[in-house]
Design an enzyme around this catalytic site. Structure first.
Site, mmCIF file in Angstrom:
data_model
loop_
_atom_site.group_PDB
_atom_site.id
_atom_site.type_symbol
_atom_site.label_atom_id
_atom_site.label_comp_id
_atom_site.label_asym_id
_atom_site.label_seq_id
_atom_site.Cartn_x
_atom_site.Cartn_y
_atom_site.Cartn_z
ATOM 1 N N ASP A 31 0.774 -1.066 -0.056
ATOM 2 C CA ASP A 31 -0.027 -0.001 0.161
ATOM 3 C C ASP A 31 0.937 1.195 0.082
ATOM 4 O O ASP A 31 2.156 1.174 -0.004
ATOM 5 C CB ASP A 31 -0.930 0.000 1.249
ATOM 6 C CG ASP A 31 -1.900 1.057 1.282
ATOM 7 O OD1 ASP A 31 -2.381 1.613 0.244
ATOM 8 O OD2 ASP A 31 -2.241 1.535 2.544
ATOM 9 N N ASP A 33 -0.413 5.169 0.933
ATOM 10 C CA ASP A 33 -1.036 5.873 2.181
ATOM 11 C C ASP A 33 -1.035 5.310 3.299
ATOM 12 O O ASP A 33 -1.605 4.164 3.601
ATOM 13 C CB ASP A 33 -2.453 6.454 1.560
ATOM 14 C CG ASP A 33 -2.720 7.362 0.231
ATOM 15 O OD1 ASP A 33 -2.182 8.495 0.479
ATOM 16 O OD2 ASP A 33 -2.726 6.760 -0.690
#
Length: 312
Positions: A31, A33
């Protein structure tokens, strides 16, 4: 990979466990963020963890639910942090939906509820989009009927993050789904809450997509994490022959860890974003528990025997 007992912090592994863990995966899906950066901060020294992984021969790709940020903005941010990332290393819902539509040889009109950057990706890929209404309507049933009822031959409804989402948009999407039993319902990001700052969450696109699922009785094709269809797409296009030799890294239990586990990947939760240690310790669902956890991806550099260097 089944979790054996409680998740282990990677820096508390024995030397034998560390060597076994590092040798157990060839590819990293991460991922962005809350793992590398957020709206208000950059995770200290996280970039060193990715550089260490690359030096160790691991293939690194990034899988984000954020299609509001353009690919160009994303790549510039990577470059600013000193991490060289190619466009083909970044996966986001708009791109994944384009690949999915091409795989199924989709043709026809799409009604879309999403951000401008998201729509741009689909338009640039050659798909015909319909959106709106993009202005306020008079609060009367007559005005509403003129807005949501039409004869447009919509063959797919797509919903993702839309900061200008309105009731008429959802009503119009529902109308297209109910009018055409063959109309596809496709979802991007599934996040029920979006962490915009430490301890500050806003409602994400998940609850709005759920409204369409519940009202229409359709199951959505989900091409954001933790969507099963996204996992199948990644495994196909990245030619992943052994899912158990993939490590999924993320900061959210419901999106990143659940996604990794249902794909058969190993999972590493980092506590630099949307999940605290207290939340991890309180979690009991096997589907949401990671195999390992770390304070941040910076711990990976230390695990690999490198001393992270401070950034100015």
């Amino acid at each position: 990979m089944e979790t054996r007992g409680k998740p282990q912090h990677i820096l508390q592994l024995s030397e034998e466990q560390r060597d076994r863990f590092v040798g157990s995966f060839d590819r990293v899906l991460s991922d962005i963020d809350g793992v590398l950066w957020s709206m208000e901060y950059t995770v200290p020294r996280a970039v060193d963890g990715y550089k260490a992984l690359q030096r160790a021969g691991k293939e690194v790709s990034f899988v984000t639910n954020n299609s509001v940020r353009t690919m160009e903005q994303c790549l510039r941010h990577f470059e600013k942090l000193g991490l060289q990332v190619a466009p083909e290393q970044v996966w986001h819902p708009a791109q994944s939906i384009v690949l999915y539509l091409r795989d199924i040889q989709f043709e026809g009109l799409i009604y879309i509820i999403a951000s401008a950057p998201f729509k741009a990706v689909l338009r640039e890929a050659g798909f015909q989009l319909l959106d709106g209404p993009n202005e306020f309507i008079e609060e009367s049933y007559q005005s509403l009927a003129k807005t949501i009822f039409d004869r447009q031959p919509v063959r797919a409804v797509i919903i993702d993050v839309d900061f200008n989402l309105t009731s008429p948009k959802l009503l119009r999407a529902h109308m297209y789904l109910m009018r055409n039993p063959e109309c596809l319902l496709i979802g991007g990001a599934t996040d029920r809450l979006l962490p915009v700052a430490k301890g500050v969450n806003i409602i994400g696109p998940g609850p709005f997509a759920s409204i369409l699922v519940e009202a229409s009785g359709r199951q959505a094709v989900t091409l954001g994490k933790p969507g099963r269809e996204l996992g199948e797409l990644l495994i196909k296009h990245l030619k992943i022959a052994e899912p158990q030799r993939v490590l999924m890294v993320g900061d959210m239990l419901a999106q990143d860890i659940q996604f990794g586990r249902q794909c058969g990947f190993q999972t590493l939760l980092v506590l630099s974003g949307g999940c605290s240690l207290e939340q991890l310790q309180a979690e009991t669902s096997p589907d949401l528990l990671p195999d390992y956890y770390a304070d941040s991806v910076a711990d990976v550099a230390q695990l690999l025997g490198e001393t992270p260097k401070a950034h100015v």
